[in-house]
Design a protein around this motif. Sequence first.
Motif, PDB file in Angstrom:
ATOM      1  N   LYS A 205      49.437  55.412  45.966  1.00 37.09           N
ATOM      2  CA  LYS A 205      50.151  55.417  44.682  1.00 37.09           C
ATOM      3  C   LYS A 205      49.741  54.219  43.828  1.00 37.09           C
ATOM      4  CE  LYS A 205      53.284  58.721  46.009  1.00 37.09           C
ATOM      5  NZ  LYS A 205      52.419  59.871  45.980  1.00 37.09           N
ATOM      6  N   MET A 206      48.445  53.984  43.751  1.00 37.39           N
ATOM      7  CA  MET A 206      47.925  52.859  42.969  1.00 37.39           C
ATOM      8  C   MET A 206      46.871  53.357  41.984  1.00 37.39           C
ATOM      9  SD  MET A 206      48.796  49.788  44.452  1.00 37.39           S
ATOM     10  CE  MET A 206      49.653  49.355  45.933  1.00 37.39           C
ATOM     11  N   LEU A 207      46.795  52.668  40.856  1.00 35.17           N
ATOM     12  CA  LEU A 207      45.723  52.949  39.907  1.00 35.17           C
ATOM     13  C   LEU A 207      44.474  52.195  40.328  1.00 35.17           C
ATOM     14  CD1 LEU A 207      47.805  52.500  36.683  1.00 35.17           C
ATOM     15  CD2 LEU A 207      46.811  54.633  37.440  1.00 35.17           C
ATOM     16  N   LYS A 208      43.319  52.749  40.005  1.00 37.24           N
ATOM     17  CA  LYS A 208      42.072  52.067  40.334  1.00 37.24           C
ATOM     18  C   LYS A 208      41.474  51.453  39.071  1.00 37.24           C
ATOM     19  CE  LYS A 208      40.804  55.615  43.103  1.00 37.24           C
ATOM     20  NZ  LYS A 208      39.917  56.547  43.724  1.00 37.24           N
ATOM     21  N   MET A 209      41.186  50.178  39.121  1.00 34.84           N
ATOM     22  CA  MET A 209      40.553  49.512  37.983  1.00 34.84           C
ATOM     23  C   MET A 209      39.130  49.168  38.390  1.00 34.84           C
ATOM     24  SD  MET A 209      41.878  46.287  35.863  1.00 34.84           S
ATOM     25  CE  MET A 209      40.907  45.490  34.611  1.00 34.84           C
ATOM     26  N   THR A 210      38.157  49.788  37.726  1.00 31.92           N
ATOM     27  CA  THR A 210      36.764  49.649  38.141  1.00 31.92           C
ATOM     28  C   THR A 210      35.984  48.781  37.156  1.00 31.92           C
ATOM     29  OG1 THR A 210      36.170  51.605  36.918  1.00 31.92           O
ATOM     30  CG2 THR A 210      36.785  51.913  39.206  1.00 31.92           C
ATOM     31  N   LYS A 211      34.718  48.558  37.460  1.00 32.39           N
ATOM     32  CA  LYS A 211      33.786  47.823  36.597  1.00 32.39           C
ATOM     33  C   LYS A 211      34.217  46.385  36.360  1.00 32.39           C
ATOM     34  CE  LYS A 211      31.646  51.826  35.307  1.00 32.39           C
ATOM     35  NZ  LYS A 211      32.371  52.658  36.279  1.00 32.39           N
ATOM     36  N   ILE A 212      34.808  45.767  37.377  1.00 34.33           N
ATOM     37  CA  ILE A 212      35.139  44.348  37.279  1.00 34.33           C
ATOM     38  C   ILE A 212      33.929  43.571  37.791  1.00 34.33           C
ATOM     39  CG2 ILE A 212      36.709  42.544  38.061  1.00 34.33           C
ATOM     40  CD1 ILE A 212      38.739  44.788  38.593  1.00 34.33           C
ATOM     41  N   PRO A 213      33.392  42.624  37.027  1.00 30.62           N
ATOM     42  CA  PRO A 213      32.222  41.864  37.485  1.00 30.62           C
ATOM     43  C   PRO A 213      32.491  41.221  38.845  1.00 30.62           C
ATOM     44  CG  PRO A 213      32.715  41.340  35.208  1.00 30.62           C
ATOM     45  CD  PRO A 213      33.817  42.236  35.680  1.00 30.62           C
ATOM     46  N   SER A 214      31.457  41.220  39.723  1.00 30.29           N
ATOM     47  CA  SER A 214      31.697  40.803  41.110  1.00 30.29           C
ATOM     48  C   SER A 214      31.946  39.309  41.226  1.00 30.29           C
ATOM     49  CB  SER A 214      30.517  41.205  41.981  1.00 30.29           C
ATOM     50  OG  SER A 214      29.343  40.644  41.454  1.00 30.29           O
ATOM     51  N   ASP A 215      31.541  38.518  40.220  1.00 34.04           N
ATOM     52  CA  ASP A 215      31.751  37.071  40.333  1.00 34.04           C
ATOM     53  C   ASP A 215      33.077  36.622  39.728  1.00 34.04           C
ATOM     54  OD1 ASP A 215      31.032  37.736  37.838  1.00 34.04           O
ATOM     55  OD2 ASP A 215      29.698  36.033  37.487  1.00 34.04           O
ATOM     56  N   SER A 216      33.851  37.558  39.203  1.00 33.36           N
ATOM     57  CA  SER A 216      35.095  37.140  38.555  1.00 33.36           C
ATOM     58  C   SER A 216      36.149  36.839  39.614  1.00 33.36           C
ATOM     59  CB  SER A 216      35.590  38.225  37.611  1.00 33.36           C
ATOM     60  OG  SER A 216      35.692  39.435  38.283  1.00 33.36           O
ATOM     61  N   LYS A 217      36.905  35.793  39.324  1.00 35.13           N
ATOM     62  CA  LYS A 217      37.923  35.375  40.285  1.00 35.13           C
ATOM     63  C   LYS A 217      39.258  36.000  39.911  1.00 35.13           C
ATOM     64  CE  LYS A 217      35.627  31.082  41.373  1.00 35.13           C
ATOM     65  NZ  LYS A 217      34.542  31.257  40.361  1.00 35.13           N
ATOM     66  N   VAL A 218      39.601  37.027  40.661  1.00 35.97           N
ATOM     67  CA  VAL A 218      40.863  37.710  40.416  1.00 35.97           C
ATOM     68  C   VAL A 218      41.750  37.503  41.627  1.00 35.97           C
ATOM     69  CG1 VAL A 218      41.939  39.939  40.024  1.00 35.97           C
ATOM     70  CG2 VAL A 218      39.760  39.424  38.952  1.00 35.97           C
ATOM     71  N   LYS A 219      43.010  37.141  41.374  1.00 38.28           N
ATOM     72  CA  LYS A 219      43.937  36.941  42.487  1.00 38.28           C
ATOM     73  C   LYS A 219      44.948  38.066  42.512  1.00 38.28           C
ATOM     74  CE  LYS A 219      43.812  31.938  42.272  1.00 38.28           C
ATOM     75  NZ  LYS A 219      44.059  31.551  40.879  1.00 38.28           N
ATOM     76  N   LYS A 220      45.521  38.269  43.677  1.00 37.38           N
ATOM     77  CA  LYS A 220      46.569  39.267  43.799  1.00 37.38           C
ATOM     78  C   LYS A 220      47.770  38.847  42.970  1.00 37.38           C
ATOM     79  CE  LYS A 220      45.238  40.770  48.327  1.00 37.38           C
ATOM     80  NZ  LYS A 220      45.495  40.726  49.753  1.00 37.38           N
ATOM     81  N   GLY A 221      48.435  39.820  42.361  1.00 36.21           N
ATOM     82  CA  GLY A 221      49.642  39.524  41.613  1.00 36.21           C
ATOM     83  C   GLY A 221      49.406  39.239  40.151  1.00 36.21           C
TER      84      GLY A 221
END
Lengths: 297, 170
Positions: A205-221
């Motif tokens: 039950k989650m949306l998928k967010m694609t095409k995020i650059p691999s070097d970007s620093k994304v944290k949970k939350g």
Amino acid sequence: MPQFFTNKRLIILLGSIIILVALIGFSLRDRANITWPEKFVKDVTGFGQNIVSKPAGAVEEFFDDVRRLRNTYEENEKLRVHLAELAQLESDVARLEKDNAELRKVLEKEESLSDYEPVQATVIARNPDRWYELITIDQGESNGIEPDMAVMTADGLVGKVKSTSKFTSTVQLLSAHDAQNRVSALIQADTAVYGLIEGYDEEKKMLKMTKIPSDSKVKKGQSVITSGLGGVFPKGLVIGKVTDLVPDEFGLTQTALVQPAASFYDLEHVMVSKRAMTKVLPEEEDRQQVVIEEEGP
Amino acid sequence: MKKGLLPLLMIVLFYSDSVFMTFFSENAFNGAYVPVPRFFLIGLLFMSVFFDRNTAVKYGLLFGFLFDMFYTGLLGAYMFFLPLIVYVTSKLTKWLQSTLFIFFIIVLFDIALLEMMIYGLNVLVQRTEASFEQFVMIRLWPTLALNALCYILFAIPLRNAFQKFKIIFG
């Protein structure tokens, strides 16, 4: 055993199969909006649907209210705490809004991607066979609704307008399985990270967010909001929160799983956002300048 | 005057599917099951057996067309399948005795048939990624259970209503 199909019936069957295939082919075409006979039928059916579902909705709301009545005391306590914070928040917002308007004036940039005008709508029907995640709302072209506008609840984005008729519109939810169902979004990290919301994980039950650059620093939350770059959606509508990050099959980009902020179930009241700024091209004079520059040596 | 009650009954049944969706919480069972109301189809099958087959085919065609346009946007699907199912049912009931119990089995068979045809069509046009097992577990069984319940509750009133219509229309 009696003969199941006589010749005449066989011809009728084959004829209707041809019509079926033709009609399905017609409705699967990539089209901007539905044709006028469809609009007419939708309006007539929607009129009846309004008569049936408005009282049904009222009855349902009444029972909901009764259920809520039981937790009134606890809710009241919580709300009182919030109210104390609200006064401060309100004055902050007013000050910031004023600041924003003034600064915009300085920049001579009156309109922004985040300006929109909400249109309130009531959900009158949900597709009973529940295959395409479609809902029908009671506002249509006569209220200025157009295909591809964003639809949201108080919690966040839920979908976009798929087709409109005079008095009703059909909304496709973000959870629908459709390759054309894409929303340009950004993650609010230290620097904004852009990506596309496409697809829905049925099991998680989650949306998928694609095409995020691999070097970007994304944290949970971290929060995910619309970026306003798609052309029709306003900027800043809440979509959800990042819960997980996985590299895609080639390792070039990443895919984030996004917990949607709004529930796609049991929708009753929604808002359709009419974006104030729809122009993509620069102003008339600027445009000419651009053309001259391009024609240079 | 009384003749007008027949279309009215079918219109009420047509909207009953979506009104059911208003009351039924989609989050029931944590969203693990998707029971689909097929009350209109049940009414249509009663019409074909206890009233008149050809009228039922026409109603199936018309309301299937409305269903396609208003709810799904995939034209032709229900418009084709509903009359087809009415026709198959009328053939089946000619061979089998039409007691309410046997008819119960036939109705469930028809609903399963419709669900499977719609599923097959959706796979064909790539509107779904669900496997057949998922489809059976998530959709087919819950749908059959829901509509069986509906049949048990409304079989006798529906049969009586259509038998009365048969007398009124002569």
